[in-house]
Design an enzyme around this catalytic site. Structure first.
Site, PDB file in Angstrom:
ATOM      1  N   HIS A 186       0.846  -1.186   0.000  1.00 33.69           N
ATOM      2  CA  HIS A 186       0.000   0.000   0.000  1.00 33.69           C
ATOM      3  C   HIS A 186       0.883   1.237   0.000  1.00 33.69           C
ATOM      4  O   HIS A 186       1.940   1.253   0.617  1.00 33.69           O
ATOM      5  CB  HIS A 186      -0.882  -0.013   1.264  1.00 33.69           C
ATOM      6  CG  HIS A 186      -1.884   1.088   1.319  1.00 33.69           C
ATOM      7  ND1 HIS A 186      -3.128   0.989   0.727  1.00 33.69           N
ATOM      8  CD2 HIS A 186      -1.836   2.317   1.884  1.00 33.69           C
ATOM      9  CE1 HIS A 186      -3.798   2.113   0.937  1.00 33.69           C
ATOM     10  NE2 HIS A 186      -3.041   2.925   1.629  1.00 33.69           N
TER      11      HIS A 186
ATOM     12  N   ASP B  85     -14.177   3.992   8.171  1.00 28.61           N
ATOM     13  CA  ASP B  85     -13.068   4.788   7.650  1.00 28.61           C
ATOM     14  C   ASP B  85     -13.522   5.596   6.440  1.00 28.61           C
ATOM     15  O   ASP B  85     -13.150   6.761   6.285  1.00 28.61           O
ATOM     16  CB  ASP B  85     -11.879   3.902   7.271  1.00 28.61           C
ATOM     17  CG  ASP B  85     -10.824   4.709   6.529  1.00 28.61           C
ATOM     18  OD1 ASP B  85     -10.267   5.636   7.151  1.00 28.61           O
ATOM     19  OD2 ASP B  85     -10.592   4.474   5.331  1.00 28.61           O
TER      20      ASP B  85
ATOM     21  N   ARG C 200     -13.154  14.019   7.267  1.00 31.67           N
ATOM     22  CA  ARG C 200     -11.866  14.679   7.541  1.00 31.67           C
ATOM     23  C   ARG C 200     -11.460  15.588   6.393  1.00 31.67           C
ATOM     24  O   ARG C 200     -10.901  16.665   6.590  1.00 31.67           O
ATOM     25  CB  ARG C 200     -10.773  13.628   7.755  1.00 31.67           C
ATOM     26  CG  ARG C 200     -10.840  12.954   9.113  1.00 31.67           C
ATOM     27  CD  ARG C 200      -9.992  11.689   9.122  1.00 31.67           C
ATOM     28  NE  ARG C 200      -8.622  11.896   8.768  1.00 31.67           N
ATOM     29  CZ  ARG C 200      -7.833  10.990   8.164  1.00 31.67           C
ATOM     30  NH1 ARG C 200      -8.295   9.782   7.884  1.00 31.67           N
ATOM     31  NH2 ARG C 200      -6.595  11.262   7.872  1.00 31.67           N
TER      32      ARG C 200
ATOM     33  N   SER D 156      -6.578   4.981   9.674  1.00 30.47           N
ATOM     34  CA  SER D 156      -7.319   4.876   8.409  1.00 30.47           C
ATOM     35  C   SER D 156      -6.687   3.802   7.506  1.00 30.47           C
ATOM     36  O   SER D 156      -7.357   2.890   7.024  1.00 30.47           O
ATOM     37  CB  SER D 156      -7.305   6.245   7.718  1.00 30.47           C
ATOM     38  OG  SER D 156      -7.692   6.142   6.387  1.00 30.47           O
TER      39      SER D 156
ATOM     40  N   LYS E  26      -8.065  -0.417   6.861  1.00 32.05           N
ATOM     41  CA  LYS E  26      -8.368  -0.983   5.542  1.00 32.05           C
ATOM     42  C   LYS E  26      -7.494  -2.204   5.261  1.00 32.05           C
ATOM     43  O   LYS E  26      -7.945  -3.179   4.675  1.00 32.05           O
ATOM     44  CB  LYS E  26      -8.145   0.073   4.454  1.00 32.05           C
ATOM     45  CG  LYS E  26      -9.237   1.125   4.427  1.00 32.05           C
ATOM     46  CD  LYS E  26      -9.076   2.065   3.254  1.00 32.05           C
ATOM     47  CE  LYS E  26      -7.941   3.021   3.439  1.00 32.05           C
ATOM     48  NZ  LYS E  26      -8.256   4.391   3.703  1.00 32.05           N
TER      49      LYS E  26
END
Ligand code: URA
Length: 433
Positions: free
Chosen positions: A81, A160, A167, A182, A186
């Site tokens: 990621h 999230d 946000r 966050s 995930k």
């Protein structure tokens, strides 16, 4: 317990208990806690902070707010990621390499938002490629050919999704506990056993300093430990785009070239560092330098490119575009951008480069904005390069003449110049385990 007490507690700088965090996430996901109450609590967290235990509890509450994918049938899956960047086509290159080594490559990717691009938008520039397959198909594809890349169709970490959107509207994105929870919520919901995170640092990233990127990395590694998901963070430079292209089809074309072995040095270094660490986590070799050699063999033998073609074919994409990238439809105007003086490139306003690409149509400001796959920017000169007056420093690919002309001016404004030689930036800054 009620939400007013929880908001007041954090407003006054007190620590929230697991029960209070669970109460907030459960009731915000179901709509009992309103957006304005959640906004007040998020702002209090932003200002007063969260300790390590609170951050972990927030992560686990968000991870468990929706479906949790079970990938245990596939063996040891290592997820990758990125915290987001400009010209970041790394997943498109790295996942086929990983699959060609025999590590299951099962990845749900996101779309671009704001100045950063998203892998799913990039993949959709290949005609026919279906990013919306079912989870059963996704798992079967990995079982059959070792790789699948799809969008997030599952209801993964819905808390999230809601909090991230909130946000974004109250200027509370760039906060370490909120970003760490966050991302890790995930990743935990996405089912991989181990995780390699590309933590981007610089003007085109959420983390502007190495110190903040280290803090974010250490927080995510700590959460990973508690969740029993070994995590490694690779800090990468985002003071300039990765590679030479920004924009969906343009980046796919660069990824195809990279899989043929024609990689810019920064792309190569990031691929080798992330890939060798993924191999180590997958139990495919503890010697990082040897792992890097294996990766280069997979590229040079054509196996990695073949795996990419298999992936595209398997998900309905037209492989002739991979064989002949000239088939990708081009933007109407391809306009050279010329340097106005002779100098060395000292710096680049990388987030502004992302915004220019967005304004040409390659990205979206709002979640539902349409995407134009053809447009974007080619960058010929990066930090440390010498440029002569009148030399082409890049190209704007635009479908609209006025947007194209505006983009030229803006791109020139993104460059900072020096009369003295400037050192090149390191693409990989450090590895944190
Ligand atoms: N990426 C995420 O998924 N979440 C954040 O908060 C920031 C970047």
């Amino acid at each position: 317990m009620n939400i007013l007490e929880i908001i007041a507690k954090k407003r006054d700088g007190e620590k929230l208990s697991k029960e209070e965090i669970d109460y907030f996430i459960e009731n915000y996901t179901s709509g009992v806690v309103t957006d304005y109450q959640a906004a007040a609590l998020v702002m209090a967290i932003y200002i007063k902070g969260m300790d390590y235990e609170e951050t972990t509890n927030l992560t686990l509450a968000m991870a468990n707010s929706g479906e949790v994918l079970d990938l245990s049938d596939l063996g040891l899956v290592v997820d990758k990621h990125s915290t987001g960047g400009i010209g970041d086509k790394i997943t498109l290159i790295l996942l086929p390499i990983i699959a060609s080594i025999g590590i299951p490559a099962a990845k749900m990717s996101g779309r671009g938002l704001g100045f950063t691009g998203g892998t799913i938008d990039k993949l959709e520039s290949i005609p026919g490629y279906d990013t919306g397959i079912s989870v059963e198909e996704f798992i079967n594809n990995v079982k059959n050919i070792g790789i699948s890349l799809m969008g997030q169709t599952l209801n993964l970490a819905p808390a999230d999704k809601k909090l991230y959107a909130l946000r974004d509207t109250i200027s509370c994105i760039d906060n370490i506990p909120l970003i760490a929870s966050s991302i890790m919520s995930k990743k935990i919901a996405a089912g991989a056993e181990k995780i390699v995170l590309e933590v981007t640092v610089g003007s085109g990233a959420f983390m502007k300093t190495i110190e903040d990127a280290r803090k974010l990395s250490e927080t995510m590694i700590g959460i990973g430990k508690l969740a029993n998901k070994e995590t490694i963070c690779v800090l990468t430079n985002m003071n300039e785009p990765i590679g030479y292209s920004i924009g969906n089809a343009l980046e796919v074309k660069e990824a195809i070239e990279a899989l043929k072995g024609n990689m810019q040095d920064d792309v190569k270094e990031i691929i080798l560092e992330l890939g060798s660490n993924m191999m180590m986590l997958a139990g495919k070799g503890d010697n990082i330098e040897e792992n890097k050699k294996v990766i280069m063999e997979k590229i040079n033998s054509g196996e990695a490119l073949n795996k990419f073609k298999e992936l595209v074919q398997n998900q309905g994409g037209d492989v002739s575009y991979i064989d002949n990238p000239d088939k990708f439809e081009k933007a109407k105007y391809i306009i050279p951008v010329m340097a106005e003086k002779s100098a060395y490139v000292k710096g680049m306003k990388n987030d502004d480069i992302g915004y220019i690409s967005c304004s040409l149509g390659a990205g979206r400001i709002r979640k539902d904005d349409p995407i134009n796959n053809k447009v974007g920017i080619i960058i010929n000169k990066k930090i440390g390069d010498k440029v002569e007056s009148g030399e082409i420093i890049g190209y704007i690919h635009a479908d609209d003449e006025i947007k194209g002309a505006t983009a030229i001016k803006k791109l020139l404004n993104c460059y900072e110049w020096s009369d003295e030689p400037v050192e090149k930036e390191r693409p990989v800054i450090e590895i944190i385990k």
